[in-house]
Design an enzyme around this catalytic site. Structure first.
Site, PDB file in Angstrom:
ATOM      1  N   ALA A  61     -37.391 -84.021  86.760  1.00 42.18           N
ATOM      2  CA  ALA A  61     -38.470 -83.372  85.847  1.00 42.18           C
ATOM      3  C   ALA A  61     -38.394 -81.693  86.035  1.00 42.18           C
ATOM      4  O   ALA A  61     -38.834 -81.009  85.394  1.00 42.18           O
ATOM      5  CB  ALA A  61     -39.719 -83.838  86.014  1.00 42.18           C
ATOM      6  N   ARG A 113     -33.163 -71.916  88.199  1.00 46.67           N
ATOM      7  CA  ARG A 113     -31.908 -71.342  88.796  1.00 46.67           C
ATOM      8  C   ARG A 113     -30.657 -71.391  87.867  1.00 46.67           C
ATOM      9  O   ARG A 113     -29.891 -70.918  88.182  1.00 46.67           O
ATOM     10  CB  ARG A 113     -31.637 -71.822  90.380  1.00 46.67           C
ATOM     11  CG  ARG A 113     -32.838 -71.126  91.324  1.00 46.67           C
ATOM     12  CD  ARG A 113     -32.721 -71.882  92.539  1.00 46.67           C
ATOM     13  NE  ARG A 113     -33.278 -73.153  92.459  1.00 46.67           N
ATOM     14  CZ  ARG A 113     -33.614 -73.997  93.643  1.00 46.67           C
ATOM     15  NH1 ARG A 113     -32.858 -73.613  94.796  1.00 46.67           N
ATOM     16  NH2 ARG A 113     -33.999 -75.064  93.598  1.00 46.67           N
ATOM     17  N   ASP A 154     -30.401 -84.356  90.777  1.00 47.17           N
ATOM     18  CA  ASP A 154     -29.324 -83.059  90.817  1.00 47.17           C
ATOM     19  C   ASP A 154     -28.274 -83.216  91.750  1.00 47.17           C
ATOM     20  O   ASP A 154     -27.813 -82.428  92.504  1.00 47.17           O
ATOM     21  CB  ASP A 154     -30.026 -81.905  90.927  1.00 47.17           C
ATOM     22  CG  ASP A 154     -30.600 -81.488  92.135  1.00 47.17           C
ATOM     23  OD1 ASP A 154     -31.043 -82.288  92.939  1.00 47.17           O
ATOM     24  OD2 ASP A 154     -31.099 -80.173  92.482  1.00 47.17           O
ATOM     25  N   GLU A 178     -38.935 -77.302 104.601  1.00 45.77           N
ATOM     26  CA  GLU A 178     -38.168 -76.611 103.753  1.00 45.77           C
ATOM     27  C   GLU A 178     -37.918 -75.301 104.263  1.00 45.77           C
ATOM     28  O   GLU A 178     -38.462 -74.721 105.160  1.00 45.77           O
ATOM     29  CB  GLU A 178     -39.242 -76.325 102.265  1.00 45.77           C
ATOM     30  CG  GLU A 178     -39.352 -77.684 101.662  1.00 45.77           C
ATOM     31  CD  GLU A 178     -38.152 -78.300 101.263  1.00 45.77           C
ATOM     32  OE1 GLU A 178     -36.995 -77.675 100.541  1.00 45.77           O
ATOM     33  OE2 GLU A 178     -37.879 -79.236 101.703  1.00 45.77           O
ATOM     34  N   ASN A 202     -31.938 -82.058 104.791  1.00 40.56           N
ATOM     35  CA  ASN A 202     -32.232 -83.403 103.733  1.00 40.56           C
ATOM     36  C   ASN A 202     -31.796 -83.556 102.528  1.00 40.56           C
ATOM     37  O   ASN A 202     -31.437 -82.346 101.932  1.00 40.56           O
ATOM     38  CB  ASN A 202     -33.849 -83.284 103.565  1.00 40.56           C
ATOM     39  CG  ASN A 202     -34.504 -83.824 102.501  1.00 40.56           C
ATOM     40  OD1 ASN A 202     -33.817 -85.012 102.145  1.00 40.56           O
ATOM     41  ND2 ASN A 202     -35.332 -83.511 101.605  1.00 40.56           N
ATOM     42  N   ASN A 250     -27.842 -76.351  92.095  1.00 42.16           N
ATOM     43  CA  ASN A 250     -29.194 -75.513  91.553  1.00 42.16           C
ATOM     44  C   ASN A 250     -28.789 -74.439  90.777  1.00 42.16           C
ATOM     45  O   ASN A 250     -29.668 -73.945  89.854  1.00 42.16           O
ATOM     46  CB  ASN A 250     -29.914 -75.207  92.919  1.00 42.16           C
ATOM     47  CG  ASN A 250     -30.458 -76.308  93.646  1.00 42.16           C
ATOM     48  OD1 ASN A 250     -31.269 -77.097  93.078  1.00 42.16           O
ATOM     49  ND2 ASN A 250     -30.171 -76.095  94.929  1.00 42.16           N
ATOM     50  N   LYS A 287      -5.029 -86.899  61.062  1.00 37.02           N
ATOM     51  CA  LYS A 287      -6.377 -87.401  61.021  1.00 37.02           C
ATOM     52  C   LYS A 287      -6.337 -88.788  60.496  1.00 37.02           C
ATOM     53  O   LYS A 287      -5.851 -88.973  59.438  1.00 37.02           O
ATOM     54  CB  LYS A 287      -7.544 -86.380  60.655  1.00 37.02           C
ATOM     55  CG  LYS A 287      -8.841 -86.842  60.641  1.00 37.02           C
ATOM     56  CD  LYS A 287      -9.610 -86.533  59.290  1.00 37.02           C
ATOM     57  CE  LYS A 287      -9.406 -87.201  58.066  1.00 37.02           C
ATOM     58  NZ  LYS A 287     -10.075 -87.141  57.001  1.00 37.02           N
TER      59      LYS A 287
HETATM   60  C1  UD1 Z   1     -34.959 -80.385  97.580  1.00 32.15           C
HETATM   61  C2  UD1 Z   1     -35.944 -80.755  98.887  1.00 32.15           C
HETATM   62  C3  UD1 Z   1     -34.959 -80.350 100.106  1.00 32.15           C
HETATM   63  C4  UD1 Z   1     -33.645 -80.863  99.925  1.00 32.15           C
HETATM   64  C5  UD1 Z   1     -32.880 -80.548  98.325  1.00 32.15           C
HETATM   65  C6  UD1 Z   1     -31.485 -81.132  98.674  1.00 32.15           C
HETATM   66  C7  UD1 Z   1     -38.073 -80.979  98.262  1.00 32.15           C
HETATM   67  C8  UD1 Z   1     -39.492 -80.129  98.254  1.00 32.15           C
HETATM   68  N1  UD1 Z   1     -36.958 -80.329  98.808  1.00 32.15           N
HETATM   69  O1  UD1 Z   1     -34.939 -78.956  97.425  1.00 32.15           O
HETATM   70  O2  UD1 Z   1     -35.707 -80.496 101.292  1.00 32.15           O
HETATM   71  O3  UD1 Z   1     -33.023 -80.400 101.112  1.00 32.15           O
HETATM   72  O4  UD1 Z   1     -33.806 -80.957  97.607  1.00 32.15           O
HETATM   73  O5  UD1 Z   1     -30.771 -80.928  97.472  1.00 32.15           O
HETATM   74  O6  UD1 Z   1     -37.985 -81.987  97.580  1.00 32.15           O
HETATM   75  N2  UD1 Z   1     -38.429 -82.278  90.591  1.00 32.15           N
HETATM   76  C9  UD1 Z   1     -39.254 -82.952  89.755  1.00 32.15           C
HETATM   77  N3  UD1 Z   1     -40.683 -82.396  89.517  1.00 32.15           N
HETATM   78  C10 UD1 Z   1     -41.161 -81.285  90.132  1.00 32.15           C
HETATM   79  C11 UD1 Z   1     -39.904 -80.667  91.032  1.00 32.15           C
HETATM   80  C12 UD1 Z   1     -38.949 -81.133  91.249  1.00 32.15           C
HETATM   81  O7  UD1 Z   1     -39.109 -84.057  89.202  1.00 32.15           O
HETATM   82  O8  UD1 Z   1     -42.342 -80.834  89.814  1.00 32.15           O
HETATM   83  C13 UD1 Z   1     -37.374 -82.866  91.014  1.00 32.15           C
HETATM   84  C14 UD1 Z   1     -36.137 -81.789  90.381  1.00 32.15           C
HETATM   85  O9  UD1 Z   1     -35.574 -82.192  88.997  1.00 32.15           O
HETATM   86  C15 UD1 Z   1     -35.019 -82.145  91.399  1.00 32.15           C
HETATM   87  C16 UD1 Z   1     -35.867 -82.692  92.650  1.00 32.15           C
HETATM   88  O10 UD1 Z   1     -37.204 -83.000  92.224  1.00 32.15           O
HETATM   89  O11 UD1 Z   1     -34.071 -83.367  90.876  1.00 32.15           O
HETATM   90  C17 UD1 Z   1     -35.843 -81.597  93.825  1.00 32.15           C
HETATM   91  O12 UD1 Z   1     -36.207 -80.562  93.168  1.00 32.15           O
HETATM   92  P1  UD1 Z   1     -35.524 -79.145  93.378  1.00 32.15           P
HETATM   93  O13 UD1 Z   1     -36.585 -78.108  92.893  1.00 32.15           O
HETATM   94  O14 UD1 Z   1     -34.037 -79.259  92.979  1.00 32.15           O
HETATM   95  O15 UD1 Z   1     -35.716 -79.047  94.957  1.00 32.15           O
HETATM   96  P2  UD1 Z   1     -34.496 -78.364  96.178  1.00 32.15           P
HETATM   97  O16 UD1 Z   1     -35.094 -76.821  96.089  1.00 32.15           O
HETATM   98  O17 UD1 Z   1     -33.332 -78.540  95.675  1.00 32.15           O
HETATM   99 CA    CA Z   2     -32.196 -79.358  94.118  1.00 29.64          CA
END
Ligand code: UD1
Ligand code: CA
Length: 504
Positions: free
Chosen positions: A25, A30, A120, A172, A187, A245, A368
Site C-alpha cells: 500500500a 522515492r 517491493d 530502522e 531486515n 525504493n 499482420k
Molecule cells: C522496510 C523495513 C526495513 C527493511 C526494508 C527491506 C519497515 C518499517 N522497515 O523499510 O526494516 O530493511 O523494508 O526492504 O517496515 N507499506 C504499506 N503501508 C504503509 C507503509 C508501507 O503497505 O503504510 C508497505 C510498502 O508498500 C512496502 C512495505 O510496506 O512494500 C515496506 O515499506 P517501505 O516504505 O518500502 O519500507 P522500507 O523503508 O523499505
Molecule cells: Ca522498501
C-alpha cells in the site's frame, strides 16, 4: 495412497501457511512516478507479480494484498495476475505495521502461521521463503525474520542480536544509534509469524519513531519483551532480499534478475553473445543451442526453439520461434515463426502472423494477421495484412495487401506456388489461385484463376522523338540524338515478365 507433490510443503493438516500477506500500500514516493510502486515492472512482471510468484509454490491458505496508494490500478492488476488474492484497503498509509494489522483484521478467523512480505522485493525466490518457513517451524518460533548480510546496509532496518546471537530487535536506520548503524545484517522485510501473536503485538504498536509510523518491525521487539521465541534466518543469497525504493534500485534489480535468467540459459546450453545487451523475461524460454545476438529482447511468453538465432537488435514479444529459424533486426509481437524460417533484416511481424516451415519474410516487410505457408517468400518492401499465402508462393517486391477500405478490413488469399509480380496491390477481398502469376505493377482487384497470368496495368505508349521536340537543347535531347545517329534504337516494348528482382 495418493502420491504427494514433492514441491508442496503441505502437511496432513492443510497448508503450512495459513496466509501470505503482501504489504503493497506504500506510496513509493522515492520512485517519483505516477505509477504505484508495486506496479513498476522488470523481467516481465510487476514488483508485486514477482513477490506473488515467489510465494505461490507455498500454497498458502489465503493471499491477502494490502493496497492503498494507487489502489484502483493495483486492484485491477491483481484481478489479472492473481484473481484468487484478496485485496484489503489501507486507507491511510500509517506504516508497514498498520498495513499488516489492517490485513489481519480483514481475515479475523484466520489462525496459524502467516507470512508477511514487502511488496517491493522482486528478487525473492521460493527457495528462500521456504527455507525461512521451514526454519521457523523447526525452531518453534512465534516470529522469524528473514535477514541478509549486505555490504551497504544504507536505508535498511538493522538486526540487533544479543551476545548469545539471539535476535533482540529490528531498528530502522533513521532511529538507530551509530553502533547499530554499523551492523551489516539487515531486515529483508519478510517475516513468518503466528497469526494470534501478530494480531496481539500489532495492536500494541506505537509510532514513536522518526517517521511517526507504525513499523511492522517493532513487532519483533514486543515479542522479545513478552519472552516469546523469535528468530532470524540469514538468506543464502543476499540479492534475494533487496528491495526497490527508487528508479536506480529498480534498474539495479532488473539487471540482477536478467543476469540470473541469462545464467540459467547459458547453463542450459544457450549462447548469449552479449549478456549486457540481451534481456530475457522470466516468462520467456530459450532452447539449447539457440544463439542470442547483441541487442536481443525476449519478452512475455516468447519461446525460442533449438538452434534458432535471434538478433542482433531484435525485440520479440509473446512470439514463438521454431527450431533453426533466424530472426535478424526484427520487431515481432504475437507472431509464430516456424522452424527454419528466415525473418529480416528489418522486419515487423505484428499479431496474428504465422510463418510456415522454411518461409521467408525479408527486408522492410510488415505482416499482420498473415498466414504465410511453408516455404513461401515475401522478400522485400512489402505489407501483408489480413492474408493467407499458400506454400511455395513468392510475393514480388514492393507489394501491398490493401486490406482496409476505410471502414472494414478484408482478406486476401494467394494460393500455392503462385508468383506475384513486383509492385502489386492486392485490393481485398481478392483471391489469386494456385500456380497463378501476376504482372509487375498490377493492381489486382478481381480474382485470378489458378494458373492464369493477370495483367492489371495501363499498357505502355512510347511517343517517338518527344524529347528532341519538347526538350531540345538538354543533355537528354543530345544523348537521344547521338543514339539515333549511331544506330537503330530497339523500338519494341519489354516482354511481359513478372518484374524486377523477385526471388524465386
Ligand atoms: C522496510 C523495513 C526495513 C527493511 C526494508 C527491506 C519497515 C518499517 N522497515 O523499510 O526494516 O530493511 O523494508 O526492504 O517496515 N507499506 C504499506 N503501508 C504503509 C507503509 C508501507 O503497505 O503504510 C508497505 C510498502 O508498500 C512496502 C512495505 O510496506 O512494500 C515496506 O515499506 P517501505 O516504505 O518500502 O519500507 P522500507 O523503508 O523499505
Ligand atoms: Ca522498501
Amino acid at each position: 495412497m495418493i502420491p504427494q507433490e514433492p514441491s508442496v510443503p503441505a502437511t496432513a493438516g492443510g497448508p503450512v501457511l495459513a496466509a501470505v500477506v503482501v504489504l503493497a500500500a506504500g506510496q513509493g514516493t522515492r520512485m517519483r512516478s505516477s505509477t504505484p510502486k508495486v506496479l513498476h515492472s522488470l523481467g516481465g512482471r510487476s514488483l508485486l507479480g514477482h513477490v506473488l510468484a515467489a510465494v505461490e509454490p507455498l500454497h498458502a491458505g489465503a493471499t491477502v494484498v494490502v493496497v492503498g496508494a494507487g489502489r484502483e490500478a493495483v486492484e485491477q492488476h491483481l484481478t489479472r495476475i492473481a484473481p484468487e488474492a484478496l485485496p484489503v484497503v489501507q486507507h491511510e498509509q500509517n506504516g508497514s505495521g498498520h498495513a499488516a494489522a489492517v490485513a489481519l483484521a480483514a481475515v479475523p478467523d484466520l489462525d496459524g502461521p502467516v507470512l508477511l512480505v514487502n511488496g517491493d522485493a522482486p528478487l525473492l525466490r521460493a527457495a528462500t521463503v521456504t527455507a525461512l518457513v521451514d526454519a521457523h517451524r523447526a525452531a518453534g518460533n512465534v516470529l522469524t525474520v528473514l535477514t541478509a548480510e549486505v555490504d551497504d546496509p544504507t536505508g535498511l532496518g538493522r538486526i540487533v542480536r544479543d551476545d548469545s546471537g539471539a535476535v533482540r530487535a529490528i531498528v530502522e536506520e533513521r532511529d538507530a544509534t551509530d553502533a547499530q548503524r554499523a551492523i551489516r545484517e539487515i531486515n529483508a522485510g519478510v517475516y513468518v509469524g503466528d497469526a494470534a501473536a501478530l494480531r496481539r503485538s500489532l495492536a500494541r504498536l506505537g509510532a514513536d519513531n522518526d517517521q511517526g509510523e507504525q513499523y511492522v518491525t517493532d513487532v519483533l521487539g514486543l515479542l522479545v519483551v513478552e519472552g516469546a521465541p523469535v528468530g532470524g534466518v540469514l538468506a543464502e543469497d543476499a540479492d534475494d532480499v533487496l528491495g526497490c525504493n527508487d528508479q536506480r534500485e529498480l534498474a539495479a534489480r532488473r539487471r540482477t534478475l536478467n543476469d540470473r535468467v541469462l545464467d540459467d540459459l547459458m547453463r542450459a546450453g544457450v549462447t548469449v553473445v552479449d549478456p549486457l545487451t540481451t534481456w530475457v523475461d522470466v516468462t520467456a524460454s530459450v532452447a539449447a543451442d539457440a544463439v542470442l545476438q547483441p541487442g536481443t529482447q525476449l519478452l512475455g511468453t516468447t519461446s525460442i526453439g533449438a538452434a534458432a538465432t535471434v538478433g542482433p537488435d531484435s525485440t520479440l514479444i509473446d512470439t514463438e520461434v521454431g527450431a533453426g529459424a533466424s530472426v535478424v533486426r526484427a520487431h515481432c509481437h504475437e507472431a509464430v515463426v516456424g522452424p527454419q524460417v528466415s525473418v529480416g533484416p528489418f522486419a515487423y511481424l505484428r499479431p496474428g502472423t504465422r510463418l510456415g516451415t522454411g518461409a521467408k519474410v525479408g527486408t522492410f516487410v510488415e505482416t499482420k494477421n498473415a498466414d504465410i505457408g511453408d516455404g513461401a517468400k515475401v522478400p522485400h518492401l512489402t505489407y501483408v495484412g489480413d492474408a493467407t499465402i499458400g506454400r511455395g508462393t513468392n510475393i514480388g517486391a514492393a507489394s501491398v495487401f490493401v486490406n482496409y477500405d476505410g471502414v472494414t478490413k478484408h482478406r486476401t488469399t494467394i494460393g500455392e506456388h503462385a508468383r506475384t509480380g513486383a509492385d502489386n496491390m492486392f485490393v481485398a477481398p481478392v483471391t489469386v489461385g494456385d500456380g497463378a502469376y501476376t504482372a509487375a505493377g498490377s493492381v489486382i482487384t478481381s480474382d485470378v484463376p489458378p494458373g492464369a497470368m493477370a495483367v492489371a496495368r495501363a499498357p505502355q505508349r512510347n511517343v517517338a522523338g518527344w524529347v528532341r521536340r519538347r526538350r531540345s537543347g538538354t543533355p537528354a535531347a543530345a544523348a537521344a540524338e547521338a543514339a539515333e545517329n549511331r544506330a537503330e534504337a530497339p523500338r519494341d516494348g519489354r516482354s511481359e515478365a513478372s518484374g524486377a528482382d523477385t526471388e524465386q
